[in-house]
Design a protein around this motif. Sequence first.
Motif, PDB file in Angstrom:
ATOM      1  N   ILE A 112       0.836  -1.198   0.000  1.00 57.52           N
ATOM      2  CA  ILE A 112       0.000   0.000   0.000  1.00 57.52           C
ATOM      3  C   ILE A 112       0.871   1.248   0.000  1.00 57.52           C
ATOM      4  O   ILE A 112       0.621   2.202  -0.725  1.00 57.52           O
ATOM      5  CB  ILE A 112      -0.959  -0.017   1.211  1.00 57.52           C
ATOM      6  CG1 ILE A 112      -1.986  -1.139   1.034  1.00 57.52           C
ATOM      7  CG2 ILE A 112      -1.637   1.334   1.394  1.00 57.52           C
ATOM      8  CD1 ILE A 112      -2.769  -1.466   2.283  1.00 57.52           C
ATOM      9  N   ARG A 113       1.916   1.229   0.814  1.00 58.36           N
ATOM     10  CA  ARG A 113       2.830   2.372   0.903  1.00 58.36           C
ATOM     11  C   ARG A 113       3.439   2.688  -0.463  1.00 58.36           C
ATOM     12  O   ARG A 113       3.478   3.847  -0.876  1.00 58.36           O
ATOM     13  CB  ARG A 113       3.937   2.081   1.917  1.00 58.36           C
ATOM     14  CG  ARG A 113       4.844   3.243   2.179  1.00 58.36           C
ATOM     15  CD  ARG A 113       5.902   2.922   3.230  1.00 58.36           C
ATOM     16  NE  ARG A 113       5.295   2.893   4.557  1.00 58.36           N
ATOM     17  CZ  ARG A 113       5.231   1.814   5.335  1.00 58.36           C
ATOM     18  NH1 ARG A 113       5.746   0.671   4.945  1.00 58.36           N
ATOM     19  NH2 ARG A 113       4.678   1.867   6.526  1.00 58.36           N
ATOM     20  N   SER A 114       3.858   1.669  -1.199  1.00 61.00           N
ATOM     21  CA  SER A 114       4.460   1.909  -2.521  1.00 61.00           C
ATOM     22  C   SER A 114       3.404   2.393  -3.523  1.00 61.00           C
ATOM     23  O   SER A 114       3.698   3.217  -4.377  1.00 61.00           O
ATOM     24  CB  SER A 114       5.169   0.663  -3.032  1.00 61.00           C
ATOM     25  OG  SER A 114       4.250  -0.359  -3.329  1.00 61.00           O
ATOM     26  N   ARG A 115       2.163   1.904  -3.412  1.00 66.55           N
ATOM     27  CA  ARG A 115       1.093   2.367  -4.312  1.00 66.55           C
ATOM     28  C   ARG A 115       0.743   3.824  -4.053  1.00 66.55           C
ATOM     29  O   ARG A 115       0.408   4.554  -4.969  1.00 66.55           O
ATOM     30  CB  ARG A 115      -0.163   1.494  -4.149  1.00 66.55           C
ATOM     31  CG  ARG A 115      -0.002   0.052  -4.539  1.00 66.55           C
ATOM     32  CD  ARG A 115      -0.060  -0.175  -5.984  1.00 66.55           C
ATOM     33  NE  ARG A 115      -1.295   0.374  -6.524  1.00 66.55           N
ATOM     34  CZ  ARG A 115      -1.573   0.437  -7.789  1.00 66.55           C
ATOM     35  NH1 ARG A 115      -0.728  -0.020  -8.656  1.00 66.55           N
ATOM     36  NH2 ARG A 115      -2.691   0.962  -8.215  1.00 66.55           N
ATOM     37  N   LEU A 116       0.814   4.254  -2.792  1.00 67.51           N
ATOM     38  CA  LEU A 116       0.531   5.647  -2.474  1.00 67.51           C
ATOM     39  C   LEU A 116       1.504   6.578  -3.183  1.00 67.51           C
ATOM     40  O   LEU A 116       1.127   7.659  -3.619  1.00 67.51           O
ATOM     41  CB  LEU A 116       0.598   5.884  -0.959  1.00 67.51           C
ATOM     42  CG  LEU A 116      -0.528   5.305  -0.122  1.00 67.51           C
ATOM     43  CD1 LEU A 116      -0.228   5.478   1.364  1.00 67.51           C
ATOM     44  CD2 LEU A 116      -1.862   5.930  -0.485  1.00 67.51           C
ATOM     45  N   GLY A 117       2.756   6.145  -3.317  1.00 74.63           N
ATOM     46  CA  GLY A 117       3.751   6.942  -4.010  1.00 74.63           C
ATOM     47  C   GLY A 117       3.374   7.228  -5.453  1.00 74.63           C
ATOM     48  O   GLY A 117       3.709   8.281  -5.996  1.00 74.63           O
ATOM     49  N   ASP A 118       2.645   6.298  -6.073  1.00 71.30           N
ATOM     50  CA  ASP A 118       2.180   6.504  -7.446  1.00 71.30           C
ATOM     51  C   ASP A 118       1.250   7.713  -7.547  1.00 71.30           C
ATOM     52  O   ASP A 118       1.090   8.299  -8.605  1.00 71.30           O
ATOM     53  CB  ASP A 118       1.432   5.267  -7.960  1.00 71.30           C
ATOM     54  CG  ASP A 118       2.329   4.052  -8.093  1.00 71.30           C
ATOM     55  OD1 ASP A 118       3.566   4.207  -8.096  1.00 71.30           O
ATOM     56  OD2 ASP A 118       1.777   2.933  -8.193  1.00 71.30           O
ATOM     57  N   PHE A 119       0.609   8.047  -6.433  1.00 73.07           N
ATOM     58  CA  PHE A 119      -0.348   9.159  -6.411  1.00 73.07           C
ATOM     59  C   PHE A 119       0.182  10.363  -5.634  1.00 73.07           C
ATOM     60  O   PHE A 119      -0.572  11.227  -5.210  1.00 73.07           O
ATOM     61  CB  PHE A 119      -1.676   8.691  -5.779  1.00 73.07           C
ATOM     62  CG  PHE A 119      -2.293   7.550  -6.507  1.00 73.07           C
ATOM     63  CD1 PHE A 119      -2.980   7.761  -7.690  1.00 73.07           C
ATOM     64  CD2 PHE A 119      -2.159   6.254  -6.040  1.00 73.07           C
ATOM     65  CE1 PHE A 119      -3.549   6.703  -8.383  1.00 73.07           C
ATOM     66  CE2 PHE A 119      -2.723   5.189  -6.723  1.00 73.07           C
ATOM     67  CZ  PHE A 119      -3.413   5.408  -7.893  1.00 73.07           C
ATOM     68  N   ARG A 120       1.515  10.388  -5.446  1.00 74.15           N
ATOM     69  CA  ARG A 120       2.181  11.464  -4.703  1.00 74.15           C
ATOM     70  C   ARG A 120       1.622  11.602  -3.290  1.00 74.15           C
ATOM     71  O   ARG A 120       1.366  12.692  -2.797  1.00 74.15           O
ATOM     72  CB  ARG A 120       2.072  12.790  -5.453  1.00 74.15           C
ATOM     73  CG  ARG A 120       2.793  12.765  -6.780  1.00 74.15           C
ATOM     74  CD  ARG A 120       2.836  14.137  -7.410  1.00 74.15           C
ATOM     75  NE  ARG A 120       3.535  14.069  -8.669  1.00 74.15           N
ATOM     76  CZ  ARG A 120       2.956  14.276  -9.841  1.00 74.15           C
ATOM     77  NH1 ARG A 120       1.695  14.561  -9.912  1.00 74.15           N
ATOM     78  NH2 ARG A 120       3.665  14.206 -10.937  1.00 74.15           N
ATOM     79  N   MET A 121       1.412  10.456  -2.664  1.00 71.40           N
ATOM     80  CA  MET A 121       0.938  10.407  -1.291  1.00 71.40           C
ATOM     81  C   MET A 121       1.961   9.642  -0.459  1.00 71.40           C
ATOM     82  O   MET A 121       2.744   8.869  -0.999  1.00 71.40           O
ATOM     83  CB  MET A 121      -0.415   9.700  -1.210  1.00 71.40           C
ATOM     84  CG  MET A 121      -1.498  10.362  -2.019  1.00 71.40           C
ATOM     85  SD  MET A 121      -2.873   9.239  -2.250  1.00 71.40           S
ATOM     86  CE  MET A 121      -4.118  10.036  -1.326  1.00 71.40           C
ATOM     87  N   GLN A 122       1.913   9.856   0.852  1.00 77.77           N
ATOM     88  CA  GLN A 122       2.869   9.195   1.734  1.00 77.77           C
ATOM     89  C   GLN A 122       2.172   8.795   3.028  1.00 77.77           C
ATOM     90  O   GLN A 122       1.433   9.591   3.621  1.00 77.77           O
ATOM     91  CB  GLN A 122       4.022  10.143   2.034  1.00 77.77           C
ATOM     92  CG  GLN A 122       5.062   9.565   2.947  1.00 77.77           C
ATOM     93  CD  GLN A 122       6.180  10.561   3.215  1.00 77.77           C
ATOM     94  OE1 GLN A 122       6.081  11.737   2.863  1.00 77.77           O
ATOM     95  NE2 GLN A 122       7.223  10.102   3.856  1.00 77.77           N
TER      96      GLN A 122
END
Length: 108
Positions: free
Chosen positions: A29-39
Amino acid sequence: MKRPVTITISHALGREAARARLQGGVDRIRSRLGDFRMQLVEEDWQGDTLHFGVAALGQTVNGKLEVEDALVRLEVMLPWMLAIFAEKLRLGVEKQGQILLEHKPAKA
């Protein structure tokens, strides 16, 4: 003004197995959030409840995820600036949650 978003995802894993899948899936989930410029900025499991914080566009959204016997409930309050993404968020979380919580029968 904040907009509440509640997402429920049913599962057939039971509470303990669902919690284990979700705990094991946090890195994904953490790595997928990076795809959306989220952390992911906060992650605190208390029993069957995950309290979390996600940073995006200079805003931090806090929420909780509760694991129950047959469903997972996610609740967040989106700031007005992020509320325009509520439906996209709901659809994405539902899809990823269903994949993560999909019942996979044991192989013979």
